[in-house]
Design a protein around this motif. Sequence first.
Motif, PDB file in Angstrom:
ATOM      1  N   LYS A  61       0.810  -1.216   0.000  1.00 28.13           N
ATOM      2  CA  LYS A  61       0.000   0.000   0.000  1.00 28.13           C
ATOM      3  C   LYS A  61       0.846   1.271   0.000  1.00 28.13           C
ATOM      4  O   LYS A  61       0.335   2.346  -0.315  1.00 28.13           O
ATOM      5  CB  LYS A  61      -0.935   0.015   1.202  1.00 28.13           C
ATOM      6  N   ALA A  62       2.149   1.149   0.276  1.00 27.99           N
ATOM      7  CA  ALA A  62       3.034   2.319   0.228  1.00 27.99           C
ATOM      8  C   ALA A  62       3.095   2.910  -1.174  1.00 27.99           C
ATOM      9  O   ALA A  62       3.302   4.124  -1.340  1.00 27.99           O
ATOM     10  CB  ALA A  62       4.434   1.946   0.696  1.00 27.99           C
ATOM     11  N   ALA A  63       2.927   2.080  -2.192  1.00 21.16           N
ATOM     12  CA  ALA A  63       2.985   2.568  -3.575  1.00 21.16           C
ATOM     13  C   ALA A  63       1.874   3.562  -3.845  1.00 21.16           C
ATOM     14  O   ALA A  63       2.110   4.669  -4.364  1.00 21.16           O
ATOM     15  CB  ALA A  63       2.905   1.392  -4.536  1.00 21.16           C
ATOM     16  N   GLU A  64       0.656   3.199  -3.502  1.00 15.26           N
ATOM     17  CA  GLU A  64      -0.475   4.108  -3.706  1.00 15.26           C
ATOM     18  C   GLU A  64      -0.353   5.345  -2.830  1.00 15.26           C
ATOM     19  O   GLU A  64      -0.733   6.444  -3.244  1.00 15.26           O
ATOM     20  CB  GLU A  64      -1.789   3.375  -3.406  1.00 15.26           C
ATOM     21  N   THR A  65       0.195   5.175  -1.635  1.00 17.42           N
ATOM     22  CA  THR A  65       0.376   6.313  -0.735  1.00 17.42           C
ATOM     23  C   THR A  65       1.270   7.371  -1.373  1.00 17.42           C
ATOM     24  O   THR A  65       0.953   8.568  -1.387  1.00 17.42           O
ATOM     25  CB  THR A  65       0.988   5.859   0.598  1.00 17.42           C
ATOM     26  N   PHE A  66       2.402   6.927  -1.907  1.00 19.81           N
ATOM     27  CA  PHE A  66       3.348   7.866  -2.522  1.00 19.81           C
ATOM     28  C   PHE A  66       2.736   8.505  -3.765  1.00 19.81           C
ATOM     29  O   PHE A  66       2.787   9.728  -3.945  1.00 19.81           O
ATOM     30  CB  PHE A  66       4.643   7.124  -2.890  1.00 19.81           C
ATOM     31  N   GLN A  67       2.160   7.698  -4.632  1.00 15.13           N
ATOM     32  CA  GLN A  67       1.629   8.236  -5.881  1.00 15.13           C
ATOM     33  C   GLN A  67       0.474   9.224  -5.604  1.00 15.13           C
ATOM     34  O   GLN A  67       0.392  10.272  -6.235  1.00 15.13           O
ATOM     35  CB  GLN A  67       1.153   7.116  -6.786  1.00 15.13           C
ATOM     36  N   ARG A  68      -0.370   8.889  -4.648  1.00 16.35           N
ATOM     37  CA  ARG A  68      -1.498   9.773  -4.330  1.00 16.35           C
ATOM     38  C   ARG A  68      -1.001  11.090  -3.760  1.00 16.35           C
ATOM     39  O   ARG A  68      -1.528  12.164  -4.087  1.00 16.35           O
ATOM     40  CB  ARG A  68      -2.422   9.063  -3.349  1.00 16.35           C
ATOM     41  N   ALA A  69       0.024  11.035  -2.921  1.00 21.78           N
ATOM     42  CA  ALA A  69       0.561  12.261  -2.313  1.00 21.78           C
ATOM     43  C   ALA A  69       1.194  13.157  -3.367  1.00 21.78           C
ATOM     44  O   ALA A  69       1.051  14.386  -3.327  1.00 21.78           O
ATOM     45  CB  ALA A  69       1.579  11.896  -1.235  1.00 21.78           C
TER      46      ALA A  69
END
Length: 432
Positions: free
Chosen positions: A421-429
């Motif tokens: 879920k870190a991937a979506e966190t970074f991309q969303r930010a």
Amino acid sequence: MSAPSPKPDGSRATPRVHTLANGVRVVCDPLSGWQTVALSVVAGRGARFEDEGRSGWSHLLEHMVFKGAGGRSARDIVEVIEAGGGHINAATGYERTSFQVRALKDGLDLGSAIVADLVQRPAMDAADLAREKQVVGQEIAEAADTPDDLVFELAQEAAFGGQPLGRPILGTTTSIGAATPQTLGAWRQALYAAPSLVVSAAGAVDEDELLRLAERDFGGADGAALPPPVDAAFVGGVRTVAKRLEQANVVLLLPAVGVHDPDYFTLRLLAEILGGGMASRLFQEAREKRGLAYAIDAYSETYAETGVLGVFAGCAAEDAVELAEVTVGEIANLAEPVPAAELARAKAQLKGSMFMGRESALARAEQAAGQVLLFGEALDPEQVAAEVDAVTPQRLASLTARILDQKKAAVAVLGPKAALKAAETFQRAVAG
């Protein structure tokens, strides 16, 4: 441009560049008192010049030429170099392929002849090709089994999906399996064509001797160089692979500038300040203050017209989301001018690495060849250092804003499911 003036010891800050009648360029960097010489023969073509059907052929070709060339067997090639105290190697990248020889000071003649055979007269035996496809297939499998190799391939694919820069340099077993001695030989003629070749030597080398050898060994090279590739576009995206590992491997990429951009050195400094060393912002915040990662680094990767600002980290799965958030925050903070002392430290580190690298003859030969391919000349190190010194806090902040304004990111996470879920966190930010 006037000829570089010699130093008191007879060397020059900037090596001279000569061009043979067939377009092969020759760079000589003599160093007084050296007992060894380094030769680098570089073709300004590599994996990004391949179409999908020929993916990996440049790397396969680099392997194949060592199986026999100029009447010498694979064993003969290495034995004759090592018998003279030398070493021979090669490397394939996205934008160039290089062949390197390090030798004692009287080994340039043999080294030049051997490399010329590799580049122009490989045997391309069908049985050898079949065996080498197996070897490269094992190399592809090894990369897939190595987390900190695979995660970078995944990130590269996410950044430049559907383009040559988004494909692995090794290719696939299917694409390399399609190569024949005839088709790979035709690829060699295009990849190593005379106009794309640079012959560069540094160390115990005499300029007149190098020019004589270059004319003898490379003056007959021919072929039309492959045209420049289509400009790459950073598309961004997410690649995640759940795997039972002790740590999550995370790569975060943002679109940046290429080698020819005026902010090339600004990007190098940005990466240095963000995560280039133990005093960097990410190391201090993510590791020292929060204990989120043992290894965390920022870097820049540049191509002719584009590039990336990247971060790699190995962390516990439960810390991956927070690590992504911290990374975005530290990048965003660089949109504000950095303190003068912090910028001065980054400049000192960057110049130190550049000048220390020049204490290796092979690094000097490779660097000069790369500069000739990119800029048509070898650059004066003092002028390069002056460009680094000219970067201001405002330019750093402006480049950071320019990167973030694109609102694109490429993220790869490989490891325990809880980390993905870190991937979506970074991309969303980044997307805001």
